[in-house]
Write a protein that holds these residues in place. Structure first.
Motif, short mmCIF file in Angstrom:
data_model
loop_
_atom_site.label_atom_id
_atom_site.label_comp_id
_atom_site.label_asym_id
_atom_site.label_seq_id
_atom_site.Cartn_x
_atom_site.Cartn_y
_atom_site.Cartn_z
N MET A 66 0.82 -1.22 0.00
CA MET A 66 0.00 0.00 0.00
C MET A 66 0.85 1.27 0.00
N PHE A 67 2.14 1.14 0.29
CA PHE A 67 3.03 2.29 0.26
C PHE A 67 3.90 2.31 -1.01
N GLN A 68 3.57 1.46 -2.01
CA GLN A 68 4.39 1.36 -3.21
C GLN A 68 3.82 2.13 -4.39
N GLY A 69 2.84 2.96 -4.14
CA GLY A 69 2.31 3.78 -5.22
C GLY A 69 0.89 3.39 -5.60
N SER A 70 0.14 4.39 -6.10
CA SER A 70 -1.21 4.19 -6.58
C SER A 70 -1.35 4.95 -7.89
N ALA A 71 -2.56 5.08 -8.41
CA ALA A 71 -2.74 5.65 -9.75
C ALA A 71 -2.16 7.05 -9.88
N GLN A 72 -2.40 7.90 -8.87
CA GLN A 72 -1.96 9.29 -8.93
C GLN A 72 -0.68 9.56 -8.15
N GLY A 75 5.40 5.29 -6.88
CA GLY A 75 6.58 5.00 -6.07
C GLY A 75 6.41 5.34 -4.61
N ASN A 76 7.36 6.10 -4.09
CA ASN A 76 7.39 6.46 -2.68
C ASN A 76 6.66 7.77 -2.39
N GLY A 77 5.79 8.16 -3.31
CA GLY A 77 5.16 9.47 -3.23
C GLY A 77 4.33 9.72 -1.99
N HIS A 78 3.71 8.66 -1.46
CA HIS A 78 2.88 8.84 -0.26
C HIS A 78 3.72 9.38 0.89
N PHE A 79 4.85 8.74 1.14
CA PHE A 79 5.75 9.22 2.18
C PHE A 79 6.25 10.63 1.88
N GLN A 108 -3.28 20.72 6.34
CA GLN A 108 -2.95 19.73 5.33
C GLN A 108 -3.81 18.47 5.43
N LEU A 109 -4.91 18.56 6.16
CA LEU A 109 -5.78 17.40 6.34
C LEU A 109 -6.31 16.89 5.00
N GLU A 110 -6.68 17.78 4.11
CA GLU A 110 -7.24 17.35 2.83
C GLU A 110 -6.26 16.46 2.07
N LEU A 111 -4.97 16.78 2.15
CA LEU A 111 -3.97 15.98 1.46
C LEU A 111 -3.98 14.53 1.96
N ALA A 112 -4.02 14.35 3.28
CA ALA A 112 -4.01 13.00 3.85
C ALA A 112 -5.25 12.22 3.41
N LEU A 113 -6.40 12.87 3.39
CA LEU A 113 -7.64 12.19 2.98
C LEU A 113 -7.57 11.79 1.51
N TRP A 114 -7.04 12.69 0.66
CA TRP A 114 -6.92 12.37 -0.76
C TRP A 114 -5.96 11.20 -0.98
N LEU A 115 -4.85 11.18 -0.25
CA LEU A 115 -3.88 10.09 -0.40
C LEU A 115 -4.49 8.75 -0.02
N GLU A 116 -5.20 8.71 1.11
CA GLU A 116 -5.80 7.44 1.54
C GLU A 116 -6.88 6.99 0.55
N ALA A 117 -7.65 7.93 0.05
CA ALA A 117 -8.70 7.57 -0.90
C ALA A 117 -8.10 7.09 -2.22
N ASP A 118 -6.99 7.71 -2.65
CA ASP A 118 -6.40 7.33 -3.93
C ASP A 118 -5.90 5.90 -3.90
N ARG A 119 -5.27 5.49 -2.79
CA ARG A 119 -4.78 4.10 -2.79
C ARG A 119 -5.90 3.11 -2.49
N MET A 120 -6.94 3.52 -1.75
CA MET A 120 -8.09 2.62 -1.60
C MET A 120 -8.77 2.39 -2.94
N GLY A 121 -8.87 3.43 -3.75
CA GLY A 121 -9.62 3.33 -4.99
C GLY A 121 -8.84 2.91 -6.20
N SER A 122 -7.49 3.06 -6.15
CA SER A 122 -6.76 2.86 -7.40
C SER A 122 -5.45 2.11 -7.26
N LEU A 123 -5.22 1.42 -6.14
CA LEU A 123 -3.94 0.75 -5.97
C LEU A 123 -3.68 -0.30 -7.05
N LEU A 124 -4.73 -0.99 -7.50
CA LEU A 124 -4.54 -2.04 -8.49
C LEU A 124 -3.93 -1.52 -9.79
#
Length: 462
Positions: A66-72, A75-79, A108-124
């Motif tokens: 889950m920390f290896q990247g998602s659609a948007q 790589g290590n972008g989440h960290f 910066q709360l919105e950023l954290a919410l967007w990051l979690e939603a992006d990998r929930m919705g697009s990790l595949l």
């Protein structure tokens, strides 16, 4: 999504409101303007208890993926994105859940919410063989560093397998075996994600300096379009008899600093009054340097250098009591175990003294308040009670439940659960080369034979 209208709370009172999106995502908010930070915590209802034989360690491996990247966020972008704005983040896997969390500057709360939603919705979209092999190697190296190549490293794994029988969903620890990690395929990981990483299998909590209405709007914006999934199977049945009915024993001959006695007891399920009572019993017996076992073994007898007794709370199976004693000098395990049994028998007969009861309750109260006082700790506890017990509000009343336990309840649960017929025993004997390996000792134990809470907790959380 339903909005819960609540009057402003009295100053200093912790509160939480609950909401649910149309796709099934449960949301818990707790407003706290003491400091300009916000914590985001996301619990998925999946852990090692959901794994099947031959695929152990998959839940933990997927936490790393889950920390290896998602659609948007490649790589290590989440960290990089979270740490780049002054936030912190991590994730852990246990028997009963996988969680991900960030603590951010409030703006910066919105950023954290967007990051979690992006990998929930697009990790595949980003999960490929390269990231799979990368994280497989990371997890295998973690196993070497934390289990296989450190003194006493396999103690937790060994005792868990002894306390929960073969075929039980808690028989193996979240770290998994090397063979199963090697066997996991990319398609295994993809199917795991499809099954468990859905909004209707998760709880999202946000705690801190937040505007609840704006926070809900962001959650709806970023999570609301992610479809739910109904293919999840419930975990295998974890019910066991209250008492083991035997005392399985094992001796390990390894290159360790000193002899050690470790014991695992089968205890009441988390979320029950009996679990709170036994937590107080273990705290009085082995919770710190003022505890009964520490005073007896370390201070009086000088037969040990450490002595701790802690509890790993579990909801889907009996909890685990964890006794950890490291011997001093030439003291034998037989001497130490005799002293332990003497103290446990006395405690079962007499219960805690008024001073022990007061100290144990104060210690657990402080630990609870420490967790609830931080935005990250409160977010985690709100998720925990929502996922495991269906009610996040229980997190806010946990302290009171501990303080309501009576000395007689503590004595009774100790008498019922802390006997020789309800424990697995593991002994370490030091050798210069560990050439003797392991020797079964189910019938008789050899005459020669830290912080316990964190030892068990770290073993249960990878």
């Amino acid at each position: 999504m339903g909005h819960t209208a609540t009057p402003p709370p009295p100053q200093g009172v912790l509160t939480a409101t609950e909401h649910r999106l149309a796709n099934g995502l449960r949301v818990v908010l707790s407003e706290d303007h003491l400091t300009p930070v916000a914590a985001v915590c996301l619990w998925y209802d999946v852990g090692s208890r959901h794994e099947v034989k031959g695929r152990t360690g998959l839940a933990h491996l997927f936490e790393h993926l889950m920390f290896q990247g998602s659609a948007q966020v490649p790589g290590n972008g989440h960290f990089e994105l979270v740490q780049g704005v002054g936030g912190s983040l991590n994730g852990t896997t246990s028997f009963e859940r996988t969680n991900y969390f960030e603590t951010m500057p409030a703006h910066q709360l919105e950023l954290a919410l967007w990051l979690e939603a992006d990998r929930m919705g697009s990790l595949l979209a980003a999960l490929d063989e390269e990231s799979m092999e990368n994280q497989r190697d990371v997890v295998k190296n973690e196993r070497r560093q934390r289990y296989d190549n450190v003194p006493y490293g396999t103690a937790f794994e060994t005792l868990v397998a002894m306390a929960y029988p073969e075929g039980h969903p808690y028989h193996h620890t979240p770290i998994g075996s090397m063979a199963d990690l090697d066997a996991a395929s990319l398609e295994d990981a993809r199917q795991f994600f499809r099954t468990y990483y859905a909004p209707n299998n998760a709880v999202l909590s946000v705690v801190g300096d937040i505007d609840p209405e704006q926070t809900l709007a962001w959650i709806e914006k970023y999570f609301g379009s992610i479809p739910g999934h109904d293919g999840k199977q419930p975990p295998r049945e974890g019910t066991l008899p209250d008492v083991m009915g035997e005392e399985p024993r094992r001796t390990m001959y390894e290159d360790v600093p000193s002899r050690a006695l470790l014991q695992a007891y089968r205890l009441p399920h988390d979320g029950t009054r009996e679990a709170d009572a036994v937590d107080l019993a273990l705290t009085a017996l082995g919770g710190g340097e003022s505890s009964r076992l520490y005073n007896r073994l370390v201070r009086r007898d000088r037969s040990a250098v450490t002595a701790g007794f802690g509890m790993l709370r579990l909801a889907g199976a009996p909890s685990l009591g964890w006794l950890d004693i490291k011997a001093s000098g030439e003291a034998t395990v037989a001497e130490i175990e005799a002293a332990v049994d003497e103290e446990l028998a006395r405690f079962a007969a007499e219960g805690p003294s008024p001073e022990e009861m007061e100290r144990a309750q104060a210690q657990l109260e402080r630990e609870w308040l420490d967790r609830l006082a931080t935005v990250s700790g409160r977010a985690d506890e709100l998720c925990r009670y929502a996922v495991l017990f269906g009610d996040p509000q229980l997190a806010l009343t946990a302290v009171q439940r501990v303080l309501e336990i009576t000395p007689e309840e503590v004595r009774a649960v100790a008498a019922a659960r802390l006997g020789r017929d309800n424990r697995a025993v593991l002994v370490y004997e030091p050798t210069s080369g560990a050439e003797r390996g392991e020797e079964d000792a189910t019938e008789v134990i050899s005459d020669d034979a830290a912080d316990v809470h964190h030892t068990a907790q770290e073993g249960a959380e990878q």
